[in-house]
Design a protein around this motif. Sequence first.
Motif, PDB file in Angstrom:
ATOM      1  N   GLU A  33       0.599  -1.468  -0.011  1.00  0.00           N
ATOM      2  CA  GLU A  33      -0.134  -0.352   0.067  1.00  0.00           C
ATOM      3  C   GLU A  33       0.802   1.164  -0.105  1.00  0.00           C
ATOM      4  OE1 GLU A  33      -2.640  -0.405   3.176  1.00  0.00           O
ATOM      5  OE2 GLU A  33      -0.421  -1.061   4.808  1.00  0.00           O
ATOM      6  N   ALA A  34       0.494   2.329  -0.264  1.00  0.00           N
ATOM      7  CA  ALA A  34       0.911   3.336  -0.315  1.00  0.00           C
ATOM      8  C   ALA A  34      -0.016   4.604  -0.032  1.00  0.00           C
ATOM      9  CB  ALA A  34       1.477   4.015  -2.035  1.00  0.00           C
ATOM     10  N   GLY A  35       0.752   6.412   0.664  1.00  0.00           N
ATOM     11  CA  GLY A  35      -0.271   6.983   0.426  1.00  0.00           C
ATOM     12  C   GLY A  35       0.649   8.103  -0.084  1.00  0.00           C
ATOM     13  N   ILE A  36      -0.177   9.359  -0.083  1.00  0.00           N
ATOM     14  CA  ILE A  36       0.403  10.386  -0.768  1.00  0.00           C
ATOM     15  C   ILE A  36      -0.570  11.717   0.294  1.00  0.00           C
ATOM     16  CG2 ILE A  36      -0.227  11.079  -2.907  1.00  0.00           C
ATOM     17  CD1 ILE A  36       1.547  12.856  -3.388  1.00  0.00           C
ATOM     18  N   ASN A  37       0.490  12.558   0.717  1.00  0.00           N
ATOM     19  CA  ASN A  37      -0.561  13.979   1.712  1.00  0.00           C
ATOM     20  C   ASN A  37       0.114  14.818   1.337  1.00  0.00           C
ATOM     21  OD1 ASN A  37       1.278  14.212   3.749  1.00  0.00           O
ATOM     22  ND2 ASN A  37       0.986  12.096   3.636  1.00  0.00           N
ATOM     23  N   TYR A  38      -0.992  16.262   1.651  1.00  0.00           N
ATOM     24  CA  TYR A  38      -0.711  17.411   1.449  1.00  0.00           C
ATOM     25  C   TYR A  38      -0.653  18.329   2.990  1.00  0.00           C
ATOM     26  CZ  TYR A  38      -0.661  22.626   0.525  1.00  0.00           C
ATOM     27  OH  TYR A  38       0.090  23.435   0.630  1.00  0.00           O
ATOM     28  N   GLY A  39       0.450  18.431   3.055  1.00  0.00           N
ATOM     29  CA  GLY A  39      -0.368  19.293   4.700  1.00  0.00           C
ATOM     30  C   GLY A  39       0.370  20.864   4.547  1.00  0.00           C
ATOM     31  N   ILE A  40      -0.832  21.691   5.540  1.00  0.00           N
ATOM     32  CA  ILE A  40      -0.164  22.969   5.729  1.00  0.00           C
ATOM     33  C   ILE A  40      -0.780  22.991   7.794  1.00  0.00           C
ATOM     34  CG2 ILE A  40      -1.431  25.078   5.787  1.00  0.00           C
ATOM     35  CD1 ILE A  40      -2.903  24.267   3.426  1.00  0.00           C
ATOM     36  N   SER A  41       1.070  23.374   7.923  1.00  0.00           N
ATOM     37  CA  SER A  41       0.983  24.166   9.329  1.00  0.00           C
ATOM     38  C   SER A  41       1.845  25.068   9.744  1.00  0.00           C
ATOM     39  CB  SER A  41       2.358  22.494  10.008  1.00  0.00           C
ATOM     40  OG  SER A  41       3.396  23.005   9.485  1.00  0.00           O
ATOM     41  N   SER A  42       1.899  25.587  11.148  1.00  0.00           N
ATOM     42  CA  SER A  42       2.355  26.563  11.799  1.00  0.00           C
ATOM     43  C   SER A  42       4.408  26.547  10.896  1.00  0.00           C
ATOM     44  CB  SER A  42       2.379  26.248  13.268  1.00  0.00           C
ATOM     45  OG  SER A  42       1.542  25.930  13.574  1.00  0.00           O
ATOM     46  N   TYR A  43       4.566  25.204  10.632  1.00  0.00           N
ATOM     47  CA  TYR A  43       5.971  25.525   9.932  1.00  0.00           C
ATOM     48  C   TYR A  43       5.692  25.600   8.121  1.00  0.00           C
ATOM     49  CZ  TYR A  43       7.370  24.053  14.270  1.00  0.00           C
ATOM     50  OH  TYR A  43       8.110  24.029  15.339  1.00  0.00           O
ATOM     51  N   GLY A  44       5.001  25.900   7.092  1.00  0.00           N
ATOM     52  CA  GLY A  44       5.054  25.846   6.234  1.00  0.00           C
ATOM     53  C   GLY A  44       3.520  24.409   5.798  1.00  0.00           C
ATOM     54  N   SER A  45       3.421  24.942   4.493  1.00  0.00           N
ATOM     55  CA  SER A  45       3.131  23.554   3.399  1.00  0.00           C
ATOM     56  C   SER A  45       4.163  22.702   2.972  1.00  0.00           C
ATOM     57  CB  SER A  45       2.530  24.064   2.474  1.00  0.00           C
ATOM     58  OG  SER A  45       2.903  24.823   1.740  1.00  0.00           O
ATOM     59  N   THR A  46       4.196  21.848   2.804  1.00  0.00           N
ATOM     60  CA  THR A  46       4.667  20.109   2.830  1.00  0.00           C
ATOM     61  C   THR A  46       3.923  19.242   2.217  1.00  0.00           C
ATOM     62  OG1 THR A  46       6.856  18.807   3.477  1.00  0.00           O
ATOM     63  CG2 THR A  46       4.728  19.592   4.921  1.00  0.00           C
TER      64      THR A  46
END
Length: 466
Positions: A406-419
């Motif tokens: 299995e595999a996964g990909i994600n996009y995050g927005i945080s206090s440290y910026g986006s990634t």
Amino acid sequence: MKGIKKYIAAVALMGTATGASAQALSSGYFTDGYLFKHQLNPALVSDKSYFSIPVLGNVNMGVKGNVGLANFLYPTSDNKLTTFMNSSVSADEFLGGLRKINRMGMDMNMSILSMGFRAWGGFNTLDIGLRSSTSLYIPKDFFEFMKMGQSGPNTVYDLGTMGVKSTTFVEVALGHSRQINDKLRVGAKVKALLGGAYANMNFSNTKIVMNEDMWEVSANGEMNVAIAGLSIPTKEESGAEYGEGEGTLVDFENMEMGTPGLGGFGLALDLGATYEVIDHLTVSAAIRDLGFMSWNNNIYASTNNEAWRFEGFKDLSIDGDSENSLDNQLDQLTDDFESYTNLHRRSAGGKLSKALAATLVIGAEYEMPFYNKLSAGFLSTTKINGPYSWSEGRFAANISPLSWFEAGINYGISSYGSTMGWIVNFHPKVLSLFVGMDYIVGKVGKQYIPLNNLNMNLSMGLSVTF
């Protein structure tokens, strides 16, 4: 004013030289075969029982920050690097790339031993791991002060609060998760914490006033350091030279490390649950690290919390041997300021109790009805840690086309910026191997340090399943 800049810069460098509490890989939260998602939410369980390969079972290391190397180092015309303090770097260019609050952190979470098995009506876990966390918090005004200095007839810098905090301990955790009914599952963990080291230095109510008649600096600084076997003497105790009222100043140059031992003891609790709201839609929530740590051998020091003033040189003499010569008065100015900013030890060898930095996790996953091997999810994580608090939201897509992959990909927005983040997980019979990152590395320098946001991590592990 160079002494001010050097001293506060040293506080900043402490944060980058030490090794925030760390957690498992967030990118694996919605991945069925990821064995360590119970570290994110104790209600979550894997499909298989397992025991990890000692030390190699789950290693998660990384740094994070909303600034990077490119904010402080700049290329020159001859292809070399210079710091932001160089006159060739304009104030607008440097300050324009900073945040109002500049954050940096370093995390490590390493499982020494971990296992999970089905018994007693549910799924049970045992974890023994090392956790280390360091966080740094610096306002933009501090860097503006370093770069600009006195920029007008009356210049005021209100630096507020800044500091660095580091915690290291060994965690022994016992967890249990069970199905209550067709829709609800709950889980809990009880954790014993064995302290390694704790350090916290901060300045509050920091203000610098600079005008033509006077410079004035006010700040309330304090430090707590708790490490078994560590001795930090005062200048009086170490026999170092000191002036009037300086006998209690901390003498870092003569600190000694004796026989190491247990730095403290603590207890903590994790609670979590998952609930299937409707077909294909499951929500989950957890609160982790509800507890405290009691540290031994705490050394507490603080400043005198009085304003320091410089009203210019008095009766200046051009005679180099005179008591009022420029060189002598500059030396006295430096000594006076260092005496003000230095920390006076108030107590040593006592106990210090501190609440842990709790983490709140909320997730939602929707399994696609047209293809149940594909799902989409959202994960919210909030660390509650005073001025070092941070929050993050991740949108994820996960697929498990094969029973063993299995595999996964994600996009995050945080206090440290986006990634961006990702995970791949192989789990055929007997073995389980995963590799992933919550922060994909962008452009890096020659030393492989991120040039933009200081976000970089790697998580991997190998376990035996049955």
